[in-house]
Design an enzyme around this catalytic site. Structure first.
Site, mmCIF file in Angstrom:
data_model
loop_
_atom_site.group_PDB
_atom_site.id
_atom_site.type_symbol
_atom_site.label_atom_id
_atom_site.label_comp_id
_atom_site.label_asym_id
_atom_site.label_seq_id
_atom_site.Cartn_x
_atom_site.Cartn_y
_atom_site.Cartn_z
ATOM 1 N N GLY B 714 0.800 -1.212 0.000
ATOM 2 C CA GLY B 714 0.000 0.000 0.000
ATOM 3 C C GLY B 714 0.834 1.264 0.000
ATOM 4 N N PRO B 751 4.947 -4.929 -1.362
ATOM 5 C CA PRO B 751 4.706 -3.798 -2.256
ATOM 6 C C PRO B 751 4.269 -4.275 -3.642
ATOM 7 C CG PRO B 751 7.051 -4.175 -2.015
ATOM 8 C CD PRO B 751 6.370 -5.152 -1.094
ATOM 9 N N GLY B 752 3.393 -3.550 -4.269
ATOM 10 C CA GLY B 752 2.965 -3.864 -5.633
ATOM 11 C C GLY B 752 3.092 -2.623 -6.484
ATOM 12 N N ARG B 753 2.101 -1.753 -6.320
ATOM 13 C CA ARG B 753 2.037 -0.515 -7.080
ATOM 14 C C ARG B 753 3.355 0.252 -7.082
ATOM 15 N NH1 ARG B 753 -2.547 2.375 -7.429
ATOM 16 N NH2 ARG B 753 -3.380 1.181 -5.702
ATOM 17 N N ARG B 789 -9.179 2.656 -13.624
ATOM 18 C CA ARG B 789 -8.976 3.331 -12.338
ATOM 19 C C ARG B 789 -9.704 4.684 -12.222
ATOM 20 N NH1 ARG B 789 -4.571 4.957 -10.466
ATOM 21 N NH2 ARG B 789 -4.891 4.285 -8.319
ATOM 22 N N TYR B 793 -12.155 4.337 -9.239
ATOM 23 C CA TYR B 793 -11.651 4.933 -7.993
ATOM 24 C C TYR B 793 -11.575 6.448 -8.050
ATOM 25 C CZ TYR B 793 -9.491 0.256 -7.585
ATOM 26 O OH TYR B 793 -9.232 -1.068 -7.534
ATOM 27 N N CYS B 820 -19.373 2.920 -24.267
ATOM 28 C CA CYS B 820 -20.708 3.478 -24.082
ATOM 29 C C CYS B 820 -21.088 3.495 -22.607
ATOM 30 C CB CYS B 820 -21.723 2.706 -24.913
ATOM 31 S SG CYS B 820 -21.432 2.956 -26.662
ATOM 32 N N GLU B 821 -20.443 4.345 -21.880
ATOM 33 C CA GLU B 821 -20.679 4.553 -20.450
ATOM 34 C C GLU B 821 -20.345 6.017 -20.160
ATOM 35 O OE1 GLU B 821 -21.537 2.783 -17.745
ATOM 36 O OE2 GLU B 821 -21.772 0.835 -18.740
ATOM 37 N N TYR B 849 -2.171 -1.717 -11.876
ATOM 38 C CA TYR B 849 -3.625 -1.849 -11.947
ATOM 39 C C TYR B 849 -4.166 -1.235 -13.228
ATOM 40 C CZ TYR B 849 -2.726 -3.199 -7.221
ATOM 41 O OH TYR B 849 -2.218 -3.843 -6.135
#
Lengths: 448, 868
Positions: B714, B751-753, B789, B793, B820-821, B849
């Site tokens: 995170g 850790p990722g991001r 994202r 988010y 189409c959103e 992500y």
């Protein structure tokens, strides 16, 4: 390198202990069989040089420390035999050590499904050692500080009596350092470093669990008292520490055995007979109930924003109450409840940063304290009758009675407890044996 | 400006204790006074006592009253002033000796024994009398035509009904209607006057004290009496901010406020200005300017009359006051009981408690009390409750925090405020208060939740309730003025240097592309390993980016791999030949039984985050070691959907279930050897990780077999240019500190991001440009089907027109995809060089992500991945 499994060892060895006077450091060395040496280090920073005439008494204190501190390592394997390669303890000492290693490890043994009865037997010298001499120690009390309410009561009681006090602590807790700083008293700290090999053994699956840490600290501070020329080591263990926390297979298990009267009496007598005839070891709070201690603590507002009795967050210091009090453990529940009758409500809420008695999520925690459909927690908290009396006391108070858990106690629990709840006052009187010197007797009836 | 001018114009400058306690600050004061004099203004300088002197005088009062050595205290105060005379480089200070003699006489005054209020006022007044006397000498030495003025000549305490004898002497207010006679009288004196804050004339001819905030109030009174052009309050910060800058460094300087707004902000938390000083200037219509003495070049906050009646509604500031106590009173009397409130309030009055906020219903009235020492350390609450008990059922709720938003038109903002209201919806709100002047909205919550303010400030900005684009109201961020952060990277992003390469690459590709720069991945991995030496093992959370080349680069940097599904384990094995079993950590959530079986068979470390697997499939765990994921009861993160701790979260075992987890593990014959908790994503505060580490370590002590602690991941990544980068070195130091206290535990992180976000960009061509209703819509060949994202988010990604990077960014664009959103928006209100069809648009910080969350919605293929 892969370590041998201590659980397969045949013998636990007290290899040696090395005192380095120049660095005021002692290395305590242990081993399982012929495995690697486990070295624990203690540093008595700032200690004055030891006078030659106290060296032999100090050596006995170091031996005692070596033997008692070994319990941290012994428990990793619990081997059937114990060997002392330096001095061998005399019979009286060996008997105390046997007790420290069985009673002090009773909870550990229970948790791990082990039976230590008859397994622990220290080697013992036939001849009793020479009786301890009086060292002519200065009139000074060395008071171990734990960061919680109890040792603050002791510090302040001695201060008020005009006793010279040295606040002492083992380890590096910034919380304790903050409490000591707030007291404004002279202080001494002993740095303790456990053998990193012990952690490796634990990672590899060695036995682990609760150890009698007060016994270890007692031995460390007796040595510190000789070094720092103090004739008393004054702990802050109260009456309820002597009560078993659990019965298991017909055996009493006391989570805090080394805080109890049995250990205090035996250890105190041993120190006077074998270490230094004029060094007294006792607990000033021994005849007091937790509630009586709490009531005395309530007078010391100046520690409100530094002290904590919570076991969880205690080694890391934070400014906000939430980083000193987790609010979820039995200690937090008990201290909150026990202080409630004695301090203004808003002061108590400021200490904790929240109102635990208005939080329904804490119901189970408080139920355990009063043994309401639950067993008393395995922690250093007061007796159920004390918690019940505190609850009953605040249930009549207008500023408390509508809080969720107080209202619940008042309407649902109290009517069913009936006569088993004594009035608060009945629990405040000192009672039971103690080793408090006669000159401090006034402390016991100071507020009656 | 000459003294015989018909209409003299005045400015009042007020300087506080720290501003009058050093030579260099006095030079500033002299310069400011001279500048204003040069602008044809007559100058009145109002000063406080030297810093610490008012406290010293209060102590002297205590000492004298309790029979102590007050002469010694007086001597110490005298010494401080005499040394300061030398420090100022003055040969002497005529006039000072007289005050010092007065001080010595007052210290021996028999009135001390009774703590006589008139005597106390005379003692306290000496601080300002001495500082202004010194100041007159300093300004004179600086060449100004200055004259000392006794403030008591013009400020007279008003007699107020119901005033206690204490307040009538030591906390007075003054009449301050514009006084033309005074304007003319002072015009006959020197053009620069120096006088005292804090003191006034008592109606009996003696001295009175204004009390708290007194010096600011003196300046305001003098400004009002003189109908001054303005009052300038010179302090140690540039003005009022949109939040407490110590808590919210991103808070903005408020350039302009009307009196009412400023009054609300000062009352609800801001310490820079005492609220009582605003009434006199408001009544007289005199503008008040707050400025920083250390940084006179900064613009400050100008407070004046409301200018625009039809100004757009907006929140100007958010603040929190802590230590609030609520008293909730449930009526037990009759329906519409007459006089209930009157009875209740009379009881509060009897106990000397003054009520702030009020909320009421038919059967309940709840009021708030501000913190005072008396409230906390005496039994006044107990006594109050005892008196209230006969008339109502009373409950004391504390400690609370009152979080207040201030701005005009709060009610018309309710829809805009919905994300903020939703945030409060997650808390227990004890009281909501809004007054009819529609200037504030206050929520009273548990005190611990005062920590919401930074997040709420950010939400107010994001929701558009705090309109930072209103540059007349909002100035620069505090951090920009006082703590200019290091730029997020010493160098510009990698994709600027490799722009030509990227343009060439996309020219040969058919469709949008994710492009990854492995050098950046390796650099982040190395930086993490170096800074976080306390972390014994790092597992890369491969859900952030599962590209085989990325996985290999990270594994080569010494990281293990954290997988959340069996398919991820297979992908890791396929990408990294010979991946050692101990380098695999399996942390699934609600995975089926067979995935646990396979993971154990593969030799991975397995995390359990529910009781169900242990209770229902004990055979799977027999003889195994497991990691237990605990829910710490709270979470953290950049968006509610990424918060993974707390009651609202599906992750982890609740604290109250831990004993049961331990029992089930024992029954199943497995050992819990590690504890894990993960709070969420995008966490930028070092303290969050430090606290989690310490919390888990302390918790682990209840688990004798636990030897490892996994604090998850995170780690925040800067997405915006003004996002502060996580201070890795500080994080490393904080974790090392905790570890020193808990050396028995190995520390893991996931850790990722952090490793991959900045290494990836999304490249897509412009398909169409549309102008509609004053907006420019720029359509790309891909949108939420590649990068979800922003839609999911509300994530912010930097967007640039890579084809025209050097052209001026002159067009505000809504950058959207072809899906189409309505939510298919990659960026709103972005200033770009005018995009045209075929231009290559780059969406930055898309390495995490991005591709892993892509879909084929609308049957549009998402961007393919390319590694540089």
């Amino acid at each position: 390198m892969s370590l041998p499994d201590p659980r397969a060892a045949r013998v636990f060895r007290f290899v040696r202990r090395d005192w380095c006077a120049d660095e005021a450091r002692v290395d305590l060395v242990y081993a399982f069989d012929d495995g690697p040496e486990l070295v624990e280090t203690l540093r008595f920073s700032g200690a004055p040089r030891l006078p030659a005439e106290r060296e032999s008494a100090f050596a006995v204190a170091l031996d005692l420390m070596h033997w008692i501190a070994g319990v941290s390592y012994y428990k990793a394997g619990v081997p059937p035999a114990i060997a002392c390669e330096g001095r061998v303890p005399d019979t009286e000492t060996a008997e105390l050590l046997d007790l420290v290693y069985t009673e002090g490890l009773a909870e550990f043994a229970h948790q791990n499904g082990l039976d230590l009865a008859g397994r622990v037997r220290f080697p013992r010298a036939e001849a009793a050692g020479p009786p301890a001499l009086a060292l002519g120690l200065a009139r000074r009390a060395l008071v171990p500080v734990g960061g919680g309410k109890d040792s603050i009561v002791t510090l302040e009681a001695l201060r008020v009596s005009g006793e010279p006090v040295l606040a002492a602590w083992v380890g590096a807790s910034p919380l304790i350092a903050a409490v000591v700083a707030r007291s404004g008293l002279p202080a001494l700290r002993v740095e303790r470093t456990l053998s990193p090999l012990l952690f490796e053994m634990n990672r590899a699956g060695a036995w682990n669990g609760h150890i009698p840490v007060t016994a270890i600290n007692s031995a460390i501070l007796v040595a510190a008292a000789i070094l720092h020329d103090a004739d008393e080591v004054v702990f802050s263990n109260e009456r309820s520490a002597s009560a078993p926390t659990l019965e298991a297979d017909g055996r009493a298990v006391n989570h805090q055995w080394s805080k109890g009267w049995d250990f205090e009496r035996r250890f105190g007598e041993l120190v006077e007979r074998h270490v230094a005839a004029d060094l007294r070891y006792y607990s000033l709070l021994r005849p007091l109930s937790e509630l009586a201690v709490t009531r005395r603590f309530a007078r010391h507002e100046r520690y409100d924003d530094v002290f904590s009795s919570c076991n969880r967050n205690f080694r890391i210091l934070g400014e906000r109450p939430g980083s000193r009090w987790c609010g979820q453990c039995p200690k937090c529940h008990f201290v909150f409840l026990a202080l409630a009758p004695f301090v203004p409500k808003l002061r108590l809420l400021a200490i904790f940063g929240r109102n635990l008695l208005d939080d329904p999520a804490q119901a189970a925690g408080f139920d355990a304290l009063i043994e309401w459909n639950a067993a008393k927690p395995f922690e250093c908290v007061g007796e159920a009758v004390e918690s019940r009396a505190a609850f009953a006391a605040i249930a009549t108070r207008p500023e408390w009675r509508e809080d969720e858990l107080v209202a619940r106690f008042r309407t649902q629990i109290l009517p069913r407890l009936g006569a088993s709840v004594p009035p608060l006052d009945a629990l405040l009187a000192p009672a039971g044996p103690h080793r408090i010197p006669a000159r401090l007797a006034g402390f016991l009836d100071a507020d009656r | 400006m000459s003294a015989d001018s018909v209409d003299p114009r005045y400015v009042v400058l007020k300087f506080g204790g720290t501003s009058v306690s050093s030579k260099s600050r006095w030079q500033t004061i002299a310069r400011l006074a001279a500048e204003r004099y040069g602008q044809d203004l007559r100058v009145v300088v109002v000063v406080s006592a030297l810093s610490g002197i008012t406290n010293a005088l209060e102590q002297l009062i205590e000492t004298a009253a309790s029979g102590g050595d007050a002469q010694a205290a007086a001597a110490a105060i005298a010494d401080r002033h005499l040394r300061f005379v030398v420090g100022l480089g003055l040969a002497g200070a005529p006039g000072l000796g007289e005050w010092l003699a007065r001080l010595a006489a007052l210290a021996a005054d028999p009135r001390a024994a009774t703590r006589d209020y008139a005597w106390q006022a005379e003692v306290l007044a000496l601080g300002e009398l001495m500082s202004s006397t010194l100041g007159a000498r300093v300004l004179e030495a600086a060449g100004l035509a200055v004259e000392w003025l006794d403030a008591r000549e013009w400020l007279t305490a008003a007699r107020l009904p119901n005033q206690s004898p204490w307040a009538a002497r030591l906390s007075v207010s003054c009449e301050a209607a514009p006084n033309p006679a005074m304007r003319q009288a002072l015009a006959r004196r020197s053009p620069v006057l120096i006088t005292q804050g804090f003191i006034a004339r008592h109606p009996d001819g003696g001295t009175a004290i204004l009390g708290r905030g007194g010096s600011d109030t003196s300046a305001a009174y003098l400004g009002a009496l003189l109908a001054a052009e303005r009052v300038e309050i010179w302090t140690d910060v540039a003005g009022m901010f949109s939040a407490n800058p110590r808590v919210v460094p991103q808070s903005r300087l408020l350039r302009r406020l009307d009196y009412e707004e400023a009054q609300e902000i000062a009352t609800t938390g801001a310490k820079v200005l005492h609220p009582r000083c605003l009434t006199p200037v408001r009544e007289a219509g005199v503008p008040l300017l707050v400025k920083d003495t250390n940084r006179p070049e900064l613009e400050g906050t100008m407070i004046g009359p409301r200018e625009r009646e039809n100004e757009q509604p907006g929140v100007k500031a958010i603040s929190a006051r802590t230590g609030i106590t609520l008293v909730s009173m449930e009526s037990i009397g009759m329906y519409q009981q007459v006089g209930f409130l009157a009875d209740v309030f009379a009881i509060f009055k009897r106990h000397g408690l003054s009520i702030d906020l009020i909320g009421s219903a038919e059967t309940n009235v709840t009021v708030s009390l501000d913190p005072t020492e008396n409230l906390v350390n005496s039994n006044v609450i107990e006594a109050l409750c005892r008196d209230l008990e006969p008339v109502c059922r009373v409950k004391v709720i504390a400690p609370c925090a009152a979080i207040t938003m201030v701005g005009r038109g709060m009610r018309s903002l309710l829809a805009t405020l919905s994300p903020v209201l939703a945030e409060f919806g997650r808390e227990t709100v004890h009281l909501i208060s809004q007054s009819s002047n529609d200037l504030n909205l206050t929520f009273v919550v548990a005190e611990a939740r005062a920590d919401l303010v930074p997040a709420l400030h950010a939400l107010l900005v994001r929701a558009g309730a705090m309109r930072l684009d209103d540059e007349a109201s909002f100035g620069p961020a505090w951090s920009e003025l006082y703590a200019p952060a290091a730029p997020r990277a010493a160098t510009s992003p990698w994709w600027i240097a490799r722009r030509d390469e990227l343009l060439a690459l996309i020219a040969h590709e058919d469709g949008p592309r994710y492009v990854y720069d492995l050098a950046t991945v390796r650099a982040r991995a190395a930086a993490l390993r170096t800074a976080l030496s306390a972390v014994d093992r790092c597992y890369y959370a491969m859900k952030a980016n599962a590209h085989p080349a990325v996985l290999r680069a990270i594994a080569d940097s010494g990281f293990g791999i954290e997988c959340v599904s069996w398919a991820e384990i297979e992908a890791a094995d396929a990408a990294i030949p010979g991946l050692a079993a101990e380098q695999l950590l399996f942390t699934p959530n609600f995975a089926p039984r067979r995935e646990y079986e396979r993971a154990f068979a593969r030799g991975a470390r397995v995390t359990v985050d529910a009781l169900h697997p242990l209770a229902e499939w004990p055979a799977v765990f027999a003889g195994r070691e497991i990691v237990l994921r605990v829910d710490p009861g709270h979470g953290s993160g950049h968006h509610e959907k990424v918060i993974t701790g707390g009651d609202e979260s599906k992750f982890g075992v609740a604290l109250s279930d831990l004993p049961e987890a331990r029992r089930l593990a024992r029954a199943a014959g497995c050992r819990i050897v590690a504890l894990h908790a993960h709070l969420g994503s995008g966490i930028g505060e070092v303290g969050t990780f430090r606290d989690l580490h310490a919390w888990l370590a302390a918790l682990a002590e209840d688990f004798p077999e636990v030897t490892r602690i996994n604090i998850g991941g995170g780690l925040g990544v800067p997405y915006r240019e003004d996002d502060a980068a996580l201070d890795l070195a500080a994080l490393g130091a904080a974790l090392a500190e905790v570890k020193r206290h808990y050396p028995q535990y190995r520390l893991w992180m996931e850790p990722g991001r952090y490793l991959v976000a900045e290494a990836g960009v999304l490249l897509a061509r412009v398909t169409q440009v549309k102008r509609k209703a004053g907006r420019t819509w720029v359509g790309l060949e891909t949108g939420m089907n590649s990068l979800i994202r922003p839609s999911l988010y509300e994530a912010w990604h930097e967007i640039c027109n890579l084809s025209r990077l050097d052209e001026p960014a002159d067009t505000v664009c809504e950058v959207v995809g072809p899906i189409c959103e309505s939510g298919d928006v990659l960026g709103e209100h972005r200033r770009l060089p005018a995009p045209r069809e075929g231009d290559v648009i780059l969406v930055a910080t898309a390495g995490a992500y991005g591709a892993v969350m892509a879909s084929r919605y609308n049957l549009r293929e998402p961007a393919a991945e390319v590694v540089l």
